[in-house]
Design a protein around this motif. Structure first.
Motif, mmCIF file in Angstrom:
data_model
loop_
_atom_site.group_PDB
_atom_site.id
_atom_site.type_symbol
_atom_site.label_atom_id
_atom_site.label_comp_id
_atom_site.label_asym_id
_atom_site.label_seq_id
_atom_site.Cartn_x
_atom_site.Cartn_y
_atom_site.Cartn_z
ATOM 1 N N ILE B 17 0.843 -1.210 0.000
ATOM 2 C CA ILE B 17 0.000 0.000 0.000
ATOM 3 C C ILE B 17 0.874 1.254 0.000
ATOM 4 N N ALA B 18 1.856 1.288 0.898
ATOM 5 C CA ALA B 18 2.692 2.494 1.020
ATOM 6 C C ALA B 18 3.458 2.758 -0.278
ATOM 7 N N LEU B 19 4.014 1.710 -0.893
ATOM 8 C CA LEU B 19 4.719 1.877 -2.170
ATOM 9 C C LEU B 19 3.766 2.467 -3.207
ATOM 10 N N GLY B 20 2.545 1.973 -3.235
ATOM 11 C CA GLY B 20 1.552 2.463 -4.190
ATOM 12 C C GLY B 20 1.190 3.923 -3.927
ATOM 13 N N LEU B 21 0.964 4.262 -2.667
ATOM 14 C CA LEU B 21 0.597 5.649 -2.337
ATOM 15 C C LEU B 21 1.731 6.610 -2.694
ATOM 16 N N LYS B 22 2.969 6.158 -2.575
ATOM 17 C CA LYS B 22 4.125 7.000 -2.909
ATOM 18 C C LYS B 22 4.410 6.994 -4.417
ATOM 19 N N GLY B 23 3.657 6.185 -5.168
ATOM 20 C CA GLY B 23 3.853 6.135 -6.617
ATOM 21 C C GLY B 23 5.110 5.407 -7.042
ATOM 22 N N LEU B 24 5.568 4.458 -6.234
ATOM 23 C CA LEU B 24 6.803 3.740 -6.525
ATOM 24 C C LEU B 24 6.505 2.385 -7.179
ATOM 25 N N ALA B 25 7.251 2.068 -8.225
ATOM 26 C CA ALA B 25 7.095 0.785 -8.902
ATOM 27 C C ALA B 25 7.969 -0.267 -8.232
ATOM 28 N N TRP B 26 7.493 -1.506 -8.239
ATOM 29 C CA TRP B 26 8.277 -2.574 -7.613
ATOM 30 C C TRP B 26 7.936 -3.901 -8.266
ATOM 31 N N ASP B 27 8.888 -4.836 -8.174
ATOM 32 C CA ASP B 27 8.659 -6.191 -8.668
ATOM 33 C C ASP B 27 8.465 -7.126 -7.490
ATOM 34 N N SER B 28 7.589 -8.078 -7.662
ATOM 35 C CA SER B 28 7.250 -9.035 -6.614
ATOM 36 C C SER B 28 8.176 -10.247 -6.646
ATOM 37 N N ILE B 29 8.741 -10.593 -5.483
ATOM 38 C CA ILE B 29 9.452 -11.865 -5.337
ATOM 39 C C ILE B 29 8.675 -12.661 -4.297
ATOM 40 N N TRP B 160 -0.608 5.918 8.237
ATOM 41 C CA TRP B 160 -0.165 4.582 8.648
ATOM 42 C C TRP B 160 -1.267 3.824 9.388
ATOM 43 N N ALA B 161 -2.148 4.539 10.075
ATOM 44 C CA ALA B 161 -3.236 3.845 10.783
ATOM 45 C C ALA B 161 -4.089 3.062 9.796
ATOM 46 N N ASP B 162 -4.428 3.683 8.665
ATOM 47 C CA ASP B 162 -5.238 3.000 7.654
ATOM 48 C C ASP B 162 -4.440 1.905 6.954
ATOM 49 N N ILE B 163 -3.155 2.174 6.757
ATOM 50 C CA ILE B 163 -2.279 1.193 6.092
ATOM 51 C C ILE B 163 -2.153 -0.076 6.945
ATOM 52 N N CYS B 164 -2.233 0.078 8.258
ATOM 53 C CA CYS B 164 -2.233 -1.103 9.135
ATOM 54 C C CYS B 164 -3.634 -1.700 9.246
ATOM 55 N N LEU B 165 -4.649 -0.848 9.287
ATOM 56 C CA LEU B 165 -6.022 -1.333 9.501
ATOM 57 C C LEU B 165 -6.525 -2.239 8.375
ATOM 58 N N VAL B 166 -6.354 -1.787 7.129
ATOM 59 C CA VAL B 166 -6.977 -2.501 6.013
ATOM 60 C C VAL B 166 -6.478 -3.946 5.901
ATOM 61 N N ALA B 191 -13.577 3.226 1.997
ATOM 62 C CA ALA B 191 -12.951 4.429 1.428
ATOM 63 C C ALA B 191 -11.521 4.130 0.980
ATOM 64 N N ALA B 192 -10.807 3.346 1.777
ATOM 65 C CA ALA B 192 -9.406 3.036 1.448
ATOM 66 C C ALA B 192 -9.326 2.179 0.193
ATOM 67 N N LEU B 193 -10.136 1.139 0.142
ATOM 68 C CA LEU B 193 -10.043 0.211 -0.991
ATOM 69 C C LEU B 193 -10.547 0.833 -2.289
ATOM 70 N N ALA B 194 -11.198 1.997 -2.184
ATOM 71 C CA ALA B 194 -11.593 2.731 -3.397
ATOM 72 C C ALA B 194 -10.410 3.495 -3.996
ATOM 73 N N LEU B 195 -9.319 3.602 -3.227
ATOM 74 C CA LEU B 195 -8.117 4.263 -3.759
ATOM 75 C C LEU B 195 -7.286 3.245 -4.549
ATOM 76 N N PRO B 196 -6.758 3.642 -5.723
ATOM 77 C CA PRO B 196 -5.995 2.689 -6.547
ATOM 78 C C PRO B 196 -4.838 2.019 -5.798
ATOM 79 N N ALA B 201 -2.902 -3.257 -3.973
ATOM 80 C CA ALA B 201 -2.122 -3.982 -2.962
ATOM 81 C C ALA B 201 -2.875 -5.163 -2.371
ATOM 82 N N ARG B 202 -4.163 -5.291 -2.694
ATOM 83 C CA ARG B 202 -4.995 -6.379 -2.151
ATOM 84 C C ARG B 202 -4.348 -7.742 -2.358
ATOM 85 N N PRO B 203 -4.516 -8.651 -1.414
ATOM 86 C CA PRO B 203 -3.963 -10.000 -1.599
ATOM 87 C C PRO B 203 -4.389 -10.651 -2.920
#
Lengths: 210, 210
Positions: B17-29, B160-166, B191-196, B201-203
């Protein structure tokens, strides 16, 4: 300032150390965890989790959660710094601190071990085994995450890593964790407890110590 | 950047979520927690705790512990801010975030529940009861620590509260926590899950989802 605290609470111990290192005076308001005073509605009004510590600022504002309190103290009383300024160095100190503050203390605290015993029929020794298992596992990770040398976990002055480590080692000694495997951690513990702020925060020197 | 991650790991989910909110690209391992890949010596060399996530920066530097990674991202990519600037407001957001990151996830994760079952003869239902007990208890505290209104836990932008809550609510839904008691938390979740950034970041949208 005032601090709701319990002498053997490692989260209270962390905040006591930080207050001392920052040179801040505080009064103790003891909350007896073994008698269950943290569950009294009067206390839960201060701390919705029913945990210690709670820090009461001069104007009556109350702060909960030990690591959030440390963060507040760092922002408002920056000297001496207990975290590095460089983001990467800071993240490394936090990672080690969190191995204790997140992975260890919350899993082995009085509430969790009490639930294990009360609900799952686990006896006293089973509860001790539980604590020792997670402390041993996580102290090994902590040991690998810190700098390989230096007076403290990261360099020659204390950081949040040491503030988390020393209270956790108090519990590790108490419950019989084999600390001979971690000579570096014991060296850091000795250096830390030689500082007045760490010494004054020890459980056995608190007014509510038994 | 690269992220060692597991689709259902709530600590990985926070960092995604945090990477997405900051607009950072990443690859999954992917690291398959249920198959035990986090305990492979090859992985433990990256993360001494044997946990996910581990973030690998462009220059190969590796960071562990989700909340330490969030702290690094906040320092290096300050826009948009995911923590308030005022020390007191910041401590309040951290306190709520830590109710989840410290008191809940570490006590209910796959390793701890696995140890409960393997060592204490607790069955599947006993393991679920354990998770539900701590999630319910701590979500109630979280609910009391956040602002009583606003789109997110603290105001109209995520912290961060929402980033931990969701991610914690994902687990709470999965294991049958009675969330009807927490209507405000469910409103924040929507409201949070309506944000891209939260949605991506959803499982279930991860490449390693099963």
């Amino acid at each position: 300032m005032k601090l709701y605290t319990y002498w053997r609470s490692s989260c209270s111990y962390r905040v006591r150390i930080a207050l001392g290192l920052k040179g801040l005076a505080w009064d103790s308001i003891p909350v007896h965890l073994v008698k269950g005073e943290q569950r009294d509605p009067g206390y839960v009004a201060h701390n919705p989790s029913g945990f210690v510590p709670t820090l009461v600022l001069e104007d009556g504002t109350e702060l909960v959660q030990s690591m959030a309190i440390l963060d507040y103290l760092e922002a408002v009383y920056p000297d001496p710094a207990l975290l590095p300024a460089d983001p990467l160095d800071r993240a490394r100190v936090l990672a080690a601190a969190h191995v204790i503050a997140m992975d260890t203390q919350p899993v082995t605290n009085v509430g969790v071990v009490g639930h294990l015993k009360a609900t799952y029929g686990v006896d006293m020794q089973g509860g001790i085994d539980w604590m020792v298992h997670f402390m041993q596992r996580n102290l090994a990770a902590f040991d690998r995450l810190i700098a390989p040398e230096g007076t403290f976990s990261f360099g020659d002055s204390p950081t949040w890593a040491d503030i988390c480590l020393v209270p956790q080692l108090y519990n590790a000694h108490r419950w019989g964790v084999d600390l001979g495997r971690f000579p570096r951690l014991l060296t850091i513990e000795r250096a830390a407890l030689a500082l007045p702020a760490f010494d004054a925060a020890r459980p056995e020197t608190q007014p509510d110590a038994e």
